[in-house]
Design an enzyme around this catalytic site. Structure first.
Site, PDB file in Angstrom:
ATOM      1  CB  ALA A   1      -0.934   0.018   1.206  1.00 21.36           C
TER       2      ALA A   1
ATOM      3  CD  GLU B   1      -3.997 -15.472  -2.794  1.00 18.17           C
ATOM      4  OE1 GLU B   1      -3.556 -14.740  -1.881  1.00 18.17           O
ATOM      5  OE2 GLU B   1      -3.627 -16.648  -2.959  1.00 18.17           O
TER       6      GLU B   1
ATOM      7  CG  ASN C   1      -7.120  -3.182  -6.280  1.00 17.29           C
ATOM      8  OD1 ASN C   1      -6.899  -2.137  -6.908  1.00 17.29           O
ATOM      9  ND2 ASN C   1      -6.573  -3.430  -5.104  1.00 17.29           N
TER      10      ASN C   1
ATOM     11  CE1 TYR D   1       1.025  -6.253  -6.686  1.00 19.15           C
ATOM     12  CE2 TYR D   1      -1.308  -6.711  -6.978  1.00 19.15           C
ATOM     13  CZ  TYR D   1      -0.252  -6.325  -6.172  1.00 19.15           C
ATOM     14  OH  TYR D   1      -0.471  -6.015  -4.846  1.00 19.15           O
TER      15      TYR D   1
HETATM   16  C1  LIG Z   1      -2.050  -0.300  -5.854  1.00 21.23           C
HETATM   17  C2  LIG Z   1      -1.065   0.710  -5.217  1.00 21.23           C
HETATM   18  C3  LIG Z   1      -0.210  -0.044  -4.187  1.00 21.23           C
HETATM   19  C4  LIG Z   1      -0.169   1.287  -6.325  1.00 21.23           C
HETATM   20  O1  LIG Z   1       0.835   2.097  -5.722  1.00 21.23           O
HETATM   21  P1  LIG Z   1       1.596   3.235  -6.581  1.00 21.23           P
HETATM   22  O2  LIG Z   1       2.827   3.595  -5.833  1.00 21.23           O
HETATM   23  O3  LIG Z   1       0.651   4.314  -6.919  1.00 21.23           O
HETATM   24  O4  LIG Z   1       1.971   2.406  -7.912  1.00 21.23           O
HETATM   25  P2  LIG Z   1       3.026   2.847  -9.023  1.00 21.23           P
HETATM   26  O5  LIG Z   1       3.151   4.329  -9.070  1.00 21.23           O
HETATM   27  O6  LIG Z   1       4.276   2.052  -8.831  1.00 21.23           O
HETATM   28  O7  LIG Z   1       2.261   2.362 -10.346  1.00 21.23           O
HETATM   29  C5  LIG Z   1       2.866   1.524 -11.312  1.00 21.23           C
HETATM   30  C6  LIG Z   1       1.905   1.292 -12.446  1.00 21.23           C
HETATM   31  O8  LIG Z   1       0.734   0.605 -11.984  1.00 21.23           O
HETATM   32  C7  LIG Z   1      -0.436   1.129 -12.672  1.00 21.23           C
HETATM   33  N1  LIG Z   1      -1.264   1.877 -11.738  1.00 21.23           N
HETATM   34  C8  LIG Z   1      -1.034   2.067 -10.423  1.00 21.23           C
HETATM   35  N2  LIG Z   1      -2.025   2.829  -9.882  1.00 21.23           N
HETATM   36  C9  LIG Z   1      -2.883   3.104 -10.882  1.00 21.23           C
HETATM   37  C10 LIG Z   1      -4.092   3.870 -10.972  1.00 21.23           C
HETATM   38  N3  LIG Z   1      -4.609   4.501  -9.890  1.00 21.23           N
HETATM   39  N4  LIG Z   1      -4.720   3.942 -12.164  1.00 21.23           N
HETATM   40  C11 LIG Z   1      -4.219   3.324 -13.247  1.00 21.23           C
HETATM   41  N5  LIG Z   1      -3.058   2.603 -13.236  1.00 21.23           N
HETATM   42  C12 LIG Z   1      -2.407   2.492 -12.068  1.00 21.23           C
HETATM   43  C13 LIG Z   1       0.102   2.078 -13.730  1.00 21.23           C
HETATM   44  O9  LIG Z   1       0.385   1.289 -14.891  1.00 21.23           O
HETATM   45  C14 LIG Z   1       1.378   2.574 -13.085  1.00 21.23           C
HETATM   46  O10 LIG Z   1       2.318   3.044 -14.002  1.00 21.23           O
HETATM   47  P3  LIG Z   1       2.207   4.574 -14.538  1.00 21.23           P
HETATM   48  O11 LIG Z   1       1.953   5.460 -13.346  1.00 21.23           O
HETATM   49  O12 LIG Z   1       3.547   4.784 -15.187  1.00 21.23           O
HETATM   50  O13 LIG Z   1       1.059   4.571 -15.505  1.00 21.23           O
HETATM   51  C15 LIG Z   1      -1.818   1.900  -4.550  1.00 21.23           C
HETATM   52  O14 LIG Z   1      -2.767   2.398  -5.459  1.00 21.23           O
HETATM   53  C16 LIG Z   1      -2.538   1.504  -3.263  1.00 21.23           C
HETATM   54  O15 LIG Z   1      -1.959   1.577  -2.170  1.00 21.23           O
HETATM   55  N6  LIG Z   1      -3.812   1.071  -3.384  1.00 21.23           N
HETATM   56  C17 LIG Z   1      -4.598   0.672  -2.194  1.00 21.23           C
HETATM   57  C18 LIG Z   1      -4.073  -0.647  -1.625  1.00 21.23           C
HETATM   58  C19 LIG Z   1      -4.119  -1.751  -2.666  1.00 21.23           C
HETATM   59  O16 LIG Z   1      -5.074  -1.915  -3.415  1.00 21.23           O
HETATM   60  N7  LIG Z   1      -3.029  -2.583  -2.656  1.00 21.23           N
HETATM   61  C20 LIG Z   1      -2.929  -3.744  -3.528  1.00 21.23           C
HETATM   62  C21 LIG Z   1      -3.662  -4.862  -2.896  1.00 21.23           C
HETATM   63  S1  LIG Z   1      -3.466  -6.397  -3.756  1.00 21.23           S
END
Ligand SMILES: CC(C)(COP(=O)(O)OP(=O)(O)OC[C@H]1O[C@@H](n2cnc3c(N)ncnc32)[C@H](O)[C@@H]1OP(=O)(O)O)[C@@H](O)C(=O)NCCC(=O)NCCS
Length: 153
Positions: free
Chosen positions: A72, A105, A110, A117
């Site tokens: 997260a 998983e 999401n 991933y």
């Molecule tokens: C999912 C999560 C961990 C991503 O963290 P992040 O630091 O924003 O991710 P990154 O910046 O490394 O993103 C890498 C790529 O993933 C994809 N991505 C990540 N967030 C995205 C969004 N909100 N919308 C679209 N694509 C997304 C994109 O391809 C992105 O690359 P880009 O920014 O160059 O387009 C964050 O949104 C989060 O904490 N979500 C809530 C918790 C959660 O769902 N965790 C995963 C549970 S399995």
């Protein structure tokens, strides 16, 4: 923005809990984080900026592969590559492990996390029906092959 990666420590858990509660419909409890930090088979990495801890990733080694247990990032620090940096560092740290494949998983709804991933080399391999107890949502099972088989292909 400079981001430093370090092993998470118990003193980080107040901030971890804040990020966790803002990130998930059914957040992990403090006890779950404490247990995960204590497990010898687990690795927990935090991403720190000048503002402090802004994201974390927990992985755990099982018989077949490493499992991504939790990732997260604080909402105001998303889309800056922090989750990518955390997971890529964990792949590096575990690369010498013969079981360096990864699995996880993720809720089928999401799509942001699934996209993250996929960008990191995970592929969808199946569905666990009704895996999430809060709303009986299905889980998508994803795998990332070990580094050695990537090199071989
Ligand atoms: C999912 C999560 C961990 C991503 O963290 P992040 O630091 O924003 O991710 P990154 O910046 O490394 O993103 C890498 C790529 O993933 C994809 N991505 C990540 N967030 C995205 C969004 N909100 N919308 C679209 N694509 C997304 C994109 O391809 C992105 O690359 P880009 O920014 O160059 O387009 C964050 O949104 C989060 O904490 N979500 C809530 C918790 C959660 O769902 N965790 C995963 C549970 S399995």
């Amino acid at each position: 923005m400079s981001v430093e990666l370090r092993r998470l420590e118990p003193r980080d858990l107040d901030t971890v809990e804040e990020i966790e509660r803002a990130s998930y419909p059914t957040p992990w409890s403090r006890a779950m984080f404490v247990a995960e930090l204590r497990k010898p088979s687990s690795l927990a990495l935090g991403a720190y900026t000048e503002e402090g801890l802004v994201g974390y990733a927990f992985v755990s080694r099982y018989v077949d592969a490493w499992h991504v247990m939790n990732v997260a990032v604080a909402a105001d620090h998303r889309r800056r590559g922090i989750a990518t940096t955390l997971l890529e560092r964990l792949f590096e740290v575990t690369a010498s492990d013969p079981r360096s494949g990864y699995t996880l998983e993720v809720r089928v709804s999401n799509l942001h996390a699934i996209r993250l991933y996929e960008c990191l080399g995970f592929e969808a391999r199946g569905i666990r029906r009704g895996y999430y107890t809060d709303n009986r949502e299905d889980a998508l099972i994803m795998w990332r092959e070990p580094a050695s088989s990537e090199e071989a292909s």
